[in-house]
Design a protein around this motif. Structure first.
Motif, PDB file in Angstrom:
ATOM      1  N   GLN A  88      45.384  50.409  33.502  1.00 25.18           N
ATOM      2  CA  GLN A  88      45.623  50.243  34.932  1.00 25.18           C
ATOM      3  C   GLN A  88      44.925  48.999  35.473  1.00 25.18           C
ATOM      4  O   GLN A  88      45.490  48.264  36.293  1.00 25.18           O
ATOM      5  N   VAL A  89      43.701  48.747  35.009  1.00 26.90           N
ATOM      6  CA  VAL A  89      42.965  47.563  35.456  1.00 26.90           C
ATOM      7  C   VAL A  89      43.682  46.293  35.001  1.00 26.90           C
ATOM      8  O   VAL A  89      43.829  45.332  35.771  1.00 26.90           O
ATOM      9  N   THR A  90      44.138  46.276  33.758  1.00 27.04           N
ATOM     10  CA  THR A  90      44.845  45.102  33.236  1.00 27.04           C
ATOM     11  C   THR A  90      46.099  44.813  34.050  1.00 27.04           C
ATOM     12  O   THR A  90      46.369  43.657  34.414  1.00 27.04           O
ATOM     13  N   VAL A  91      46.866  45.847  34.351  1.00 26.73           N
ATOM     14  CA  VAL A  91      48.100  45.659  35.133  1.00 26.73           C
ATOM     15  C   VAL A  91      47.765  45.175  36.544  1.00 26.73           C
ATOM     16  O   VAL A  91      48.410  44.257  37.074  1.00 26.73           O
ATOM     17  N   ALA A  92      46.751  45.776  37.171  1.00 24.53           N
ATOM     18  CA  ALA A  92      46.388  45.404  38.537  1.00 24.53           C
ATOM     19  C   ALA A  92      45.895  43.958  38.603  1.00 24.53           C
ATOM     20  O   ALA A  92      46.300  43.192  39.493  1.00 24.53           O
ATOM     21  N   VAL A  93      45.016  43.569  37.682  1.00 21.95           N
ATOM     22  CA  VAL A  93      44.502  42.198  37.663  1.00 21.95           C
ATOM     23  C   VAL A  93      45.640  41.205  37.432  1.00 21.95           C
ATOM     24  O   VAL A  93      45.729  40.172  38.118  1.00 21.95           O
ATOM     25  N   SER A  94      46.518  41.515  36.495  1.00 23.70           N
ATOM     26  CA  SER A  94      47.617  40.597  36.180  1.00 23.70           C
ATOM     27  C   SER A  94      48.562  40.444  37.361  1.00 23.70           C
ATOM     28  O   SER A  94      48.997  39.330  37.681  1.00 23.70           O
ATOM     29  N   LYS A 144      26.851  39.589  45.853  1.00 24.56           N
ATOM     30  CA  LYS A 144      26.048  39.867  44.656  1.00 24.56           C
ATOM     31  C   LYS A 144      25.270  41.172  44.744  1.00 24.56           C
ATOM     32  O   LYS A 144      25.042  41.829  43.720  1.00 24.56           O
ATOM     33  N   SER A 145      24.861  41.565  45.954  1.00 18.49           N
ATOM     34  CA  SER A 145      23.944  42.691  46.085  1.00 18.49           C
ATOM     35  C   SER A 145      24.583  43.949  46.649  1.00 18.49           C
ATOM     36  O   SER A 145      24.175  45.062  46.300  1.00 18.49           O
ATOM     37  N   GLU A 146      25.552  43.800  47.517  1.00 17.16           N
ATOM     38  CA  GLU A 146      26.093  44.964  48.210  1.00 17.16           C
ATOM     39  C   GLU A 146      27.458  45.407  47.678  1.00 17.16           C
ATOM     40  O   GLU A 146      27.811  46.578  47.782  1.00 17.16           O
ATOM     41  N   LEU A 147      28.203  44.479  47.124  1.00 14.22           N
ATOM     42  CA  LEU A 147      29.536  44.820  46.630  1.00 14.22           C
ATOM     43  C   LEU A 147      29.426  45.517  45.285  1.00 14.22           C
ATOM     44  O   LEU A 147      28.580  45.163  44.453  1.00 14.22           O
ATOM     45  N   ASP A 148      30.265  46.529  45.079  1.00 10.15           N
ATOM     46  CA  ASP A 148      30.281  47.245  43.806  1.00 10.15           C
ATOM     47  C   ASP A 148      30.542  46.265  42.661  1.00 10.15           C
ATOM     48  O   ASP A 148      31.431  45.423  42.753  1.00 10.15           O
ATOM     49  N   PRO A 149      29.769  46.346  41.567  1.00  7.72           N
ATOM     50  CA  PRO A 149      29.956  45.391  40.459  1.00  7.72           C
ATOM     51  C   PRO A 149      31.379  45.361  39.923  1.00  7.72           C
ATOM     52  O   PRO A 149      31.881  44.285  39.569  1.00  7.72           O
ATOM     53  N   ASN A 150      32.031  46.515  39.858  1.00  5.82           N
ATOM     54  CA  ASN A 150      33.404  46.527  39.351  1.00  5.82           C
ATOM     55  C   ASN A 150      34.344  45.742  40.262  1.00  5.82           C
ATOM     56  O   ASN A 150      35.286  45.096  39.796  1.00  5.82           O
ATOM     57  N   GLN A 195      33.324  43.211  42.100  1.00  2.86           N
ATOM     58  CA  GLN A 195      32.964  41.813  41.835  1.00  2.86           C
ATOM     59  C   GLN A 195      33.743  41.276  40.636  1.00  2.86           C
ATOM     60  O   GLN A 195      34.335  40.191  40.692  1.00  2.86           O
ATOM     61  N   PHE A 196      33.720  42.056  39.538  1.00  2.00           N
ATOM     62  CA  PHE A 196      34.429  41.630  38.333  1.00  2.00           C
ATOM     63  C   PHE A 196      35.915  41.455  38.633  1.00  2.00           C
ATOM     64  O   PHE A 196      36.549  40.493  38.175  1.00  2.00           O
ATOM     65  N   PHE A 197      36.484  42.386  39.394  1.00  2.00           N
ATOM     66  CA  PHE A 197      37.912  42.352  39.672  1.00  2.00           C
ATOM     67  C   PHE A 197      38.274  41.118  40.497  1.00  2.00           C
ATOM     68  O   PHE A 197      39.219  40.394  40.171  1.00  2.00           O
ATOM     69  N   ILE A 198      37.519  40.866  41.562  1.00  2.00           N
ATOM     70  CA  ILE A 198      37.812  39.726  42.434  1.00  2.00           C
ATOM     71  C   ILE A 198      37.696  38.411  41.662  1.00  2.00           C
ATOM     72  O   ILE A 198      38.580  37.542  41.735  1.00  2.00           O
ATOM     73  N   CYS A 199      36.596  38.253  40.931  1.00  2.00           N
ATOM     74  CA  CYS A 199      36.408  37.017  40.171  1.00  2.00           C
ATOM     75  C   CYS A 199      37.512  36.824  39.132  1.00  2.00           C
ATOM     76  O   CYS A 199      38.009  35.707  38.938  1.00  2.00           O
ATOM     77  N   SER A 200      37.911  37.899  38.484  1.00  2.00           N
ATOM     78  CA  SER A 200      38.952  37.807  37.459  1.00  2.00           C
ATOM     79  C   SER A 200      40.295  37.432  38.071  1.00  2.00           C
ATOM     80  O   SER A 200      41.022  36.583  37.536  1.00  2.00           O
ATOM     81  N   VAL A 201      40.640  38.043  39.194  1.00  5.31           N
ATOM     82  CA  VAL A 201      41.916  37.759  39.846  1.00  5.31           C
ATOM     83  C   VAL A 201      41.969  36.307  40.314  1.00  5.31           C
ATOM     84  O   VAL A 201      42.957  35.596  40.077  1.00  5.31           O
ATOM     85  N   GLY A 238      32.514  41.320  32.291  1.00  9.31           N
ATOM     86  CA  GLY A 238      32.210  42.702  32.633  1.00  9.31           C
ATOM     87  C   GLY A 238      33.367  43.525  33.135  1.00  9.31           C
ATOM     88  O   GLY A 238      33.209  44.730  33.372  1.00  9.31           O
ATOM     89  N   LEU A 239      34.554  42.917  33.305  1.00  8.79           N
ATOM     90  CA  LEU A 239      35.701  43.698  33.765  1.00  8.79           C
ATOM     91  C   LEU A 239      36.077  44.725  32.708  1.00  8.79           C
ATOM     92  O   LEU A 239      36.233  44.391  31.532  1.00  8.79           O
ATOM     93  N   VAL A 240      36.228  45.976  33.126  1.00 14.27           N
ATOM     94  CA  VAL A 240      36.519  47.052  32.165  1.00 14.27           C
ATOM     95  C   VAL A 240      38.031  47.217  32.058  1.00 14.27           C
ATOM     96  O   VAL A 240      38.622  48.158  32.566  1.00 14.27           O
ATOM     97  N   ASP A 241      38.666  46.270  31.384  1.00 14.93           N
ATOM     98  CA  ASP A 241      40.106  46.320  31.171  1.00 14.93           C
ATOM     99  C   ASP A 241      40.402  46.957  29.816  1.00 14.93           C
ATOM    100  O   ASP A 241      39.511  47.584  29.220  1.00 14.93           O
ATOM    101  N   MET A 242      41.611  46.798  29.326  1.00 14.68           N
ATOM    102  CA  MET A 242      41.962  47.429  28.055  1.00 14.68           C
ATOM    103  C   MET A 242      41.113  46.911  26.903  1.00 14.68           C
ATOM    104  O   MET A 242      40.689  47.682  26.039  1.00 14.68           O
ATOM    105  N   ALA A 243      40.886  45.603  26.879  1.00 11.58           N
ATOM    106  CA  ALA A 243      40.089  45.044  25.780  1.00 11.58           C
ATOM    107  C   ALA A 243      38.676  45.613  25.786  1.00 11.58           C
ATOM    108  O   ALA A 243      38.122  45.968  24.739  1.00 11.58           O
ATOM    109  N   ALA A 244      38.090  45.715  26.978  1.00 12.66           N
ATOM    110  CA  ALA A 244      36.736  46.266  27.083  1.00 12.66           C
ATOM    111  C   ALA A 244      36.707  47.746  26.709  1.00 12.66           C
ATOM    112  O   ALA A 244      35.779  48.209  26.036  1.00 12.66           O
TER     113      ALA A 244
END
Length: 246
Positions: A30-36, A101-107, A109-115, A190-196
């Motif tokens: 689901q993460v892979t599809v959403a990011v893509s 960096k401090s208040e946003l959920d790390p997941n 963060q990973f999603f936004i940066c990846s997209v 750190g993005l928890v996609d299919m590969a991770a």
């Protein structure tokens, strides 16, 4: 070489997360599809804008478009991921950077940066596809639009771009497929996609063959659906009498 396959591993309870190993892979899917999907929206919009800029008269806008392409195509994608995750937040206004960096959920963060990273990287490739398509159109189309009293933006909107976008459906299919495959690099930040998730399954179950065979089939399934949908789009928008028209 003998391999002791154990497909039942996917139905076993995972060490944490209150789910099975199959649930881990489904979450990564689901993460892979959403990011893509999100990254492709950015790539199509930004790439089209810069592609149009590269075909406009004058020097400034084409130079900006060319600079964008050269910047994003000549930096390795994995380096761009780390720049977006580690460097860009430090360049933001202090309040925004601290919040990110401090208040946003790390997941998140990973999603936004990846997209953003995938979208802008792929946009450089889309830009070249759009530029090539517009420049390949007969000059008479642009001249005819202007002669009819259309402004230059109207000529692009109603004459050039509809034909150009029809022409680039096949190469756009390849770009979408590449984007899906490139999304696996996001696991490095750190993005928890299919590969991770496959890596986690390997770490906790030691079933490498099953883990990576499963995500290989999942990537093939995603790309098969994309190719089917894009072939339908290509047939739908193809102009009668064009090359390849049946």
């Amino acid at each position: 070489m003998s391999v002791d396959w154990n497909w039942g591993i996917f139905l076993q309870q995972a060490p944490f997360g209150n789910t099975t190993y199959l649930g881990w892979l489904w979450s990564g899917f689901q993460v892979t599809v959403a990011v893509s999907a999100c990254a492709w929206i950015i790539a199509l919009v930004v790439g089209s804008i810069f592609g149009i800029m590269r075909t406009l008269p004058g020097n400034l806008l084409p130079a900006l478009g060319r600079g964008y392409v050269e910047l994003f195509r000549n930096i390795p994608l994995i380096v761009q991921f780390f720049i977006w995750y580690l460097v860009v937040p430090e360049l933001l206004p202090q309040a925004v950077g601290t919040w990110f960096k401090s208040e946003l959920d790390p997941n998140i963060q990973f999603f936004i940066c990846s997209v953003v990273c995938l979208g802008l990287f792929t946009a450089a490739r889309v830009c070249e596809q759009v530029r090539a398509a517009v420049e390949s159109l007969p000059a008479g189309q642009k001249n005819a639009g202007l002669a009819l009293g259309l402004t230059l933006p109207q000529t692009y909107r109603y004459v050039l771009l509809p034909n150009a976008w029809r022409m680039i459906v096949p190469p756009m299919t390849s770009e979408i497929l590449n984007l899906v495959k490139n999304s696996a690099i996001a696991s490095t930040i750190g993005l928890v996609d299919m590969a991770a998730q496959a890596g986690k399954l390997l770490d906790y179950s030691s079933h490498a063959w099953e883990s990576f065979t499963a995500i290989t089939l999942a990537y093939i399934a995603i790309n098969a659906v994309i190719m089917l949908l894009m072939s339908l789009v290509e047939r739908r928008v193809r102009l009668p009498g064009s090359v390849g028209e049946k």
